[in-house]
Design an enzyme around this catalytic site. Structure first.
Site, PDB file in Angstrom:
ATOM      1  N   PHE A 170       0.792  -1.234   0.000  1.00 45.56           N
ATOM      2  CA  PHE A 170       0.000   0.000   0.000  1.00 45.56           C
ATOM      3  C   PHE A 170       0.828   1.290   0.000  1.00 45.56           C
ATOM      4  O   PHE A 170       0.280   2.371   0.051  1.00 45.56           O
ATOM      5  CB  PHE A 170      -0.958   0.019   1.203  1.00 45.56           C
ATOM      6  CG  PHE A 170      -1.904  -1.161   1.195  1.00 45.56           C
ATOM      7  CD1 PHE A 170      -2.810  -1.326   0.167  1.00 45.56           C
ATOM      8  CD2 PHE A 170      -1.855  -2.111   2.206  1.00 45.56           C
ATOM      9  CE1 PHE A 170      -3.670  -2.424   0.138  1.00 45.56           C
ATOM     10  CE2 PHE A 170      -2.711  -3.208   2.192  1.00 45.56           C
ATOM     11  CZ  PHE A 170      -3.617  -3.359   1.151  1.00 45.56           C
TER      12      PHE A 170
ATOM     13  N   GLY B 185       8.243   2.877   0.925  1.00 49.77           N
ATOM     14  CA  GLY B 185       8.805   4.220   1.067  1.00 49.77           C
ATOM     15  C   GLY B 185       9.637   4.352   2.326  1.00 49.77           C
ATOM     16  O   GLY B 185      10.064   3.364   2.921  1.00 49.77           O
ATOM     17  N   ASP B 186       9.846   5.613   2.730  1.00 46.24           N
ATOM     18  CA  ASP B 186      10.659   5.886   3.912  1.00 46.24           C
ATOM     19  C   ASP B 186      10.024   5.288   5.168  1.00 46.24           C
ATOM     20  O   ASP B 186      10.733   4.869   6.087  1.00 46.24           O
ATOM     21  CB  ASP B 186      10.812   7.402   4.100  1.00 46.24           C
ATOM     22  CG  ASP B 186      11.595   8.037   2.947  1.00 46.24           C
ATOM     23  OD1 ASP B 186      12.499   7.373   2.416  1.00 46.24           O
ATOM     24  OD2 ASP B 186      11.288   9.182   2.582  1.00 46.24           O
TER      25      ASP B 186
ATOM     26  N   GLU C 133       6.950   9.948  10.239  1.00 46.49           N
ATOM     27  CA  GLU C 133       5.955   9.513  11.233  1.00 46.49           C
ATOM     28  C   GLU C 133       5.883  10.526  12.351  1.00 46.49           C
ATOM     29  O   GLU C 133       6.901  11.118  12.733  1.00 46.49           O
ATOM     30  CB  GLU C 133       6.343   8.151  11.791  1.00 46.49           C
ATOM     31  CG  GLU C 133       6.039   7.048  10.805  1.00 46.49           C
ATOM     32  CD  GLU C 133       6.255   5.690  11.424  1.00 46.49           C
ATOM     33  OE1 GLU C 133       5.564   5.372  12.399  1.00 46.49           O
ATOM     34  OE2 GLU C 133       7.138   4.989  10.928  1.00 46.49           O
TER      35      GLU C 133
HETATM   36  C1  LIG Z   1       7.502  26.790  -3.988  1.00 50.40           C
HETATM   37  C2  LIG Z   1       7.924  25.382  -4.018  1.00 50.40           C
HETATM   38  C3  LIG Z   1       8.520  24.934  -2.762  1.00 50.40           C
HETATM   39  C4  LIG Z   1       8.767  23.468  -2.824  1.00 50.40           C
HETATM   40  C5  LIG Z   1       9.450  22.980  -1.629  1.00 50.40           C
HETATM   41  C6  LIG Z   1       9.670  21.506  -1.724  1.00 50.40           C
HETATM   42  C7  LIG Z   1      10.376  21.031  -0.543  1.00 50.40           C
HETATM   43  C8  LIG Z   1      10.499  19.575  -0.538  1.00 50.40           C
HETATM   44  C9  LIG Z   1      11.353  19.150   0.588  1.00 50.40           C
HETATM   45  C10 LIG Z   1      11.236  17.723   0.839  1.00 50.40           C
HETATM   46  C11 LIG Z   1      12.024  17.321   2.006  1.00 50.40           C
HETATM   47  C12 LIG Z   1      11.786  15.915   2.311  1.00 50.40           C
HETATM   48  C13 LIG Z   1      12.435  15.496   3.539  1.00 50.40           C
HETATM   49  C14 LIG Z   1      12.150  14.065   3.773  1.00 50.40           C
HETATM   50  C15 LIG Z   1      11.317  13.645   4.650  1.00 50.40           C
HETATM   51  C16 LIG Z   1      10.999  12.208   4.816  1.00 50.40           C
HETATM   52  O1  LIG Z   1      11.654  11.715   5.945  1.00 50.40           O
HETATM   53  C17 LIG Z   1       9.515  12.028   5.048  1.00 50.40           C
HETATM   54  C18 LIG Z   1       9.159  10.555   4.909  1.00 50.40           C
HETATM   55  O2  LIG Z   1       9.066  10.199   3.593  1.00 50.40           O
HETATM   56  N1  LIG Z   1       8.723  12.749   4.099  1.00 50.40           N
HETATM   57  C19 LIG Z   1       7.939  13.734   4.465  1.00 50.40           C
HETATM   58  O3  LIG Z   1       7.789  14.065   5.596  1.00 50.40           O
HETATM   59  C20 LIG Z   1       7.199  14.413   3.346  1.00 50.40           C
HETATM   60  C21 LIG Z   1       7.540  15.848   3.298  1.00 50.40           C
HETATM   61  C22 LIG Z   1       6.966  16.409   2.054  1.00 50.40           C
HETATM   62  C23 LIG Z   1       7.166  17.835   1.971  1.00 50.40           C
HETATM   63  C24 LIG Z   1       6.499  18.393   0.781  1.00 50.40           C
HETATM   64  C25 LIG Z   1       6.540  19.869   0.852  1.00 50.40           C
HETATM   65  C26 LIG Z   1       5.747  20.520  -0.202  1.00 50.40           C
HETATM   66  C27 LIG Z   1       5.769  21.984   0.109  1.00 50.40           C
HETATM   67  C28 LIG Z   1       4.893  22.745  -0.780  1.00 50.40           C
HETATM   68  C29 LIG Z   1       4.932  24.207  -0.365  1.00 50.40           C
HETATM   69  C30 LIG Z   1       4.097  24.984  -1.277  1.00 50.40           C
HETATM   70  C31 LIG Z   1       4.219  26.444  -1.111  1.00 50.40           C
HETATM   71  C32 LIG Z   1       3.549  27.108  -2.236  1.00 50.40           C
HETATM   72  C33 LIG Z   1       3.396  28.559  -2.043  1.00 50.40           C
HETATM   73  C34 LIG Z   1       2.774  29.268  -3.181  1.00 50.40           C
HETATM   74  N1  LIG Z   2       0.068  -3.853   4.677  1.00 53.63           N
HETATM   75  C1  LIG Z   2       0.060  -2.637   5.211  1.00 53.63           C
HETATM   76  N2  LIG Z   2      -1.088  -1.983   5.440  1.00 53.63           N
HETATM   77  C2  LIG Z   2      -1.101  -0.736   5.942  1.00 53.63           C
HETATM   78  N3  LIG Z   2       0.015  -0.039   6.280  1.00 53.63           N
HETATM   79  C3  LIG Z   2       1.191  -0.644   6.073  1.00 53.63           C
HETATM   80  C4  LIG Z   2       1.275  -1.959   5.527  1.00 53.63           C
HETATM   81  N4  LIG Z   2       2.577  -2.293   5.430  1.00 53.63           N
HETATM   82  C5  LIG Z   2       3.272  -1.237   5.901  1.00 53.63           C
HETATM   83  N5  LIG Z   2       2.452  -0.243   6.292  1.00 53.63           N
HETATM   84  C6  LIG Z   2       2.799   1.093   6.827  1.00 53.63           C
HETATM   85  O1  LIG Z   2       2.614   2.057   5.798  1.00 53.63           O
HETATM   86  C7  LIG Z   2       3.405   3.193   6.104  1.00 53.63           C
HETATM   87  C8  LIG Z   2       3.773   3.953   4.850  1.00 53.63           C
HETATM   88  O2  LIG Z   2       4.430   3.117   3.991  1.00 53.63           O
HETATM   89  P1  LIG Z   2       5.527   3.551   2.937  1.00 53.63           P
HETATM   90  O3  LIG Z   2       6.616   4.250   3.593  1.00 53.63           O
HETATM   91  O4  LIG Z   2       5.883   2.313   2.203  1.00 53.63           O
HETATM   92  O5  LIG Z   2       4.758   4.491   1.915  1.00 53.63           O
HETATM   93  P2  LIG Z   2       4.549   6.059   1.813  1.00 53.63           P
HETATM   94  O6  LIG Z   2       4.160   6.615   3.111  1.00 53.63           O
HETATM   95  O7  LIG Z   2       3.629   6.286   0.709  1.00 53.63           O
HETATM   96  O8  LIG Z   2       5.959   6.583   1.408  1.00 53.63           O
HETATM   97  P3  LIG Z   2       6.959   7.619   2.110  1.00 53.63           P
HETATM   98  O9  LIG Z   2       7.216   7.067   3.470  1.00 53.63           O
HETATM   99  O10 LIG Z   2       8.137   7.593   1.200  1.00 53.63           O
HETATM  100  O11 LIG Z   2       6.280   8.965   2.174  1.00 53.63           O
HETATM  101  C9  LIG Z   2       4.597   2.651   6.844  1.00 53.63           C
HETATM  102  O12 LIG Z   2       4.829   3.446   7.979  1.00 53.63           O
HETATM  103  C10 LIG Z   2       4.227   1.231   7.239  1.00 53.63           C
HETATM  104  O13 LIG Z   2       4.308   1.056   8.641  1.00 53.63           O
END
Ligand SMILES: CCCCCCCCCCCCC/C=C/[C@@H](O)[C@H](CO)NC(=O)CCCCCCCCCCCCCCC
Ligand SMILES: Nc1ncnc2c1ncn2[C@@H]1O[C@H](COP(=O)(O)OP(=O)(O)OP(=O)(O)O)[C@@H](O)[C@H]1O
Ligand SMILES: [Ca+2]
Length: 517
Positions: free
Chosen positions: A113, A169-170, A475
């Site tokens: 998923f 994913g992460d 998380e």
């Molecule tokens: C104007 C554009 C700005 C774009 C900025 C993009 C920044 C992206 C930075 C990503 C950093 C990821 C760090 C990694 C974290 C992971 O351990 C974790 C698990 O998968 N992911 C998230 O928490 C998921 C985090 C997801 C973050 C997505 C952020 C999107 C931000 C959008 C802001 C929009 C502002 C628009 C204003 C007009």
């Molecule tokens: N069979 C399952 N049903 C529901 N949840 C699950 C199952 N297997 C794993 N998970 C949980 O799903 C969560 C998200 O999974 P995963 O990291 O693979 O995807 P994602 O959240 O879409 O990606 P990312 O973490 O890169 O943002 C994990 O924290 C995991 O604990």
């Protein structure tokens, strides 16, 4: 040692190689060698086919394409001399047998998923055939619920495996990492609740087949989020040590983190996005936009110990790459510390720096956190295995300035070159929010708590008396007051860090080919 694959026959009377290009392949990057049934229809081999029965073998090898992408390529060699053909096959197979870091048996967890719900298909279609080509045997578990993989790792005989692979994913990686590190501590009698405990390193490597929404850990350690590339790094037996931070609250273990520990902006995005899981990876853009508009800031105190042991700085212009010198130095120091066990300087003896303020975001990253949305990451000069984290403090500023900061996540400009952004390389830190400090000093003040809840529900209000949530590798954590400590190289991945950009498609500069010749 390299295998030269050439199109031009070296000795036309003995044999040739059926291939379209010339390249050098390190033995360590050969995936498999197979005897091949020579198919005359496949190639126009002219007069050779009329002369005698042909014998052939195929070498499957890693071909390096652009942007750190790896592909499986093949070259078939043929000759009329059966003995010569067998000698080559045997010699190459023996060389492969000598590659001791290659896994033979893997435990695979698939989250069906994660991300766009493609994990199972990606594994079956792209990864399993490569593992079977490389003669790797696997035990595959398709998870049925969250924490399935983590709990399972406490039950199975992990020591019979050369590695654990997570397809997801992460979040899925985090589960597997918690299972493995937790199991190692349990088996060694280490109490994870003790924030000062010296944790036992985990030598069972983890492989990540990216199939999630952000895939930050895969991207930051391989340079691309691509299932085939990751599968090939697993097959060739790469090894990349990784720093892990432990997170505690009042002597209670909460979580480990390898990528982002974010309070404020990234915590609020995550909290909001959890309710929108059905949107898939798009949920982060939706919640990101919403959180950006809400523009909440949070008051609190951070205390940290600078990472004096490492030579790098978060403002360095060079990044952590394969064979990184700074990470190697940390590895040496770690080995010395382990030898001199007990002589280690206690953290308590070193100075703590304290910062109070109003913050839009507090980000602690153990690695660059590069991902497709932010190709350089949140801290481009952070190291995968130097025993430190980069602590980034984004103080209260205007929406426009915060947007300028966010835009720099996505381009080449310096993200730290703003008066409202500070960055420190640290080995541990603590955070307490003003709200919890106030609540501790005045437990009767319930009104503030209620008002805090009210403000959270009204995004237009930027007031500062609510707590944010910590985003720990994707998380949420239940406590805002946390104590964080970086454990140098606590675990290992099937990766080699991001390779320097290659000059040619084969990954070798002209001079290195000349040296070999
Ligand atoms: C104007 C554009 C700005 C774009 C900025 C993009 C920044 C992206 C930075 C990503 C950093 C990821 C760090 C990694 C974290 C992971 O351990 C974790 C698990 O998968 N992911 C998230 O928490 C998921 C985090 C997801 C973050 C997505 C952020 C999107 C931000 C959008 C802001 C929009 C502002 C628009 C204003 C007009
Ligand atoms: N069979 C399952 N049903 C529901 N949840 C699950 C199952 N297997 C794993 N998970 C949980 O799903 C969560 C998200 O999974 P995963 O990291 O693979 O995807 P994602 O959240 O879409 O990606 P990312 O973490 O890169 O943002 C994990 O924290 C995991 O604990
Ligand atoms: Ca680090």
């Amino acid at each position: 040692m390299y295998l030269l694959i050439e199109r031009i026959p070296l000795d036309p009377s003995r044999g040739s190689c059926v291939h379209t290009e010339n390249c050098f392949v390190p033995i360590s990057e050969i995936i498999a060698v197979e005897e091949t049934e020579f198919n005359k229809k496949q190639r126009n081999i002219g007069r050779w086919q009329k002369m005698a029965k042909l014998h052939a073998f195929t070498v499957h090898y890693v071909k390096k394409a652009r942007n750190h992408r790896w592909r499986c390529s093949a070259a078939t060699f043929w000759c009329v001399d059966e003995h010569l053909c067998n000698q080559w096959t045997q010699a190459l197979k023996e060389l492969l047998e000598m590659q001791k870091s290659r896994p033979k048996q893997l435990l695979v967890y698939i989250n069906p998923f994660g991300g766009k719900r493609q994990g199972k298909r990606i594994y079956e279609q792209k990864v399993a055939p490569l593992f079977s080509l490389a003669s790797i045997s696997t035990d595959v578990v398709v998870t049925e619920h969250a924490n399935h993989a983590k709990d399972n790792l406490f039950e199975v005989n992990i020591y019979k495996y050369d590695g654990v692979v997570c397809v997801g994913g992460d979040g899925m990686f985090s589960e597997v990492m918690h299972g493995l590190i937790g199991r190692m501590q349990k088996d060694s009698g280490i109490d994870q609740n003790n924030p000062k405990a010296s944790l036992v390193q985990c030598n069972i490597r983890i492989g990540i087949i990216p199939a999630g929404s952000t895939d930050c850990i895969c991207y930051s350690t391989v340079g691309i989020s691509d299932p085939v590339t990751s599968a090939l790094h697993i097959i060739v037996g790469d090894c990349q040590p990784l720093d892990v931070s432990s997170v505690h609250h009042n002597d209670t273990f909460l979580k480990y983190s390898v990528s982002l520990l974010g309070y404020g902006f990234y915590g609020d995005i995550l909290k909001d996005s959890e309710k929108k899981r059905w949107m898939g990876p798009m949920r982060y853009d939706y919640s990101g936009f919403k959180t950006f508009l809400s523009h909440h800031y949070y008051e609190g105190t951070i205390a940290y110990q600078p990472a004096k042991h490492t030579h790098g700085s978060p403002r360095d212009k060079v990044s952590c790459r394969t064979g990184c010198y700074i990470c190697k130095q940390s590895e040496k120091q770690l080995a010395e510390q382990n030898k001199e066990h007990g002589l280690k300087k206690e953290e308590g003896e070193e100075e703590w720096k304290v910062i109070k303020g109003k913050f839009l975001a507090i980000n602690a990253v153990n690695m660059s956190c590069a991902c497709p949305r932010s190709p350089k990451g949140l801290s481009p000069a952070a190291h995968l295995a130097d025993g430190s984290a980069d602590l980034i403090l984004v103080r209260k500023c205007s929406r426009f300035d915060f947007l300028r900061y966010l835009v720099r996540h996505t381009n080449q400009d310096d993200q730290f070159d703003f008066p409202f952004v500070d960055v420190y390389r640290v080995k541990c830190f603590q955070f307490t929010s003003k709200l919890s400090e106030d609540n501790e000093s005045n437990v009767m003040d319930v009104g503030k708590k209620r008002f805090g809840q009210f403000c959270r529900d009204h995004p237009a209000c930027c007031c500062n008396i609510v707590n944010s949530t910590w985003n720990c590798d994707g998380e949420t954590l239940d406590s805002s007051a946390i104590e964080v400590r970086v454990h140098c190289q606590l675990m290992k991945l099937f990766a080699r860090g991001i390779e320097e950009d290659c000059k040619d498609e084969a990954g070798h500069s002209q001079s290195s080919i000349e040296q070999l010749l």
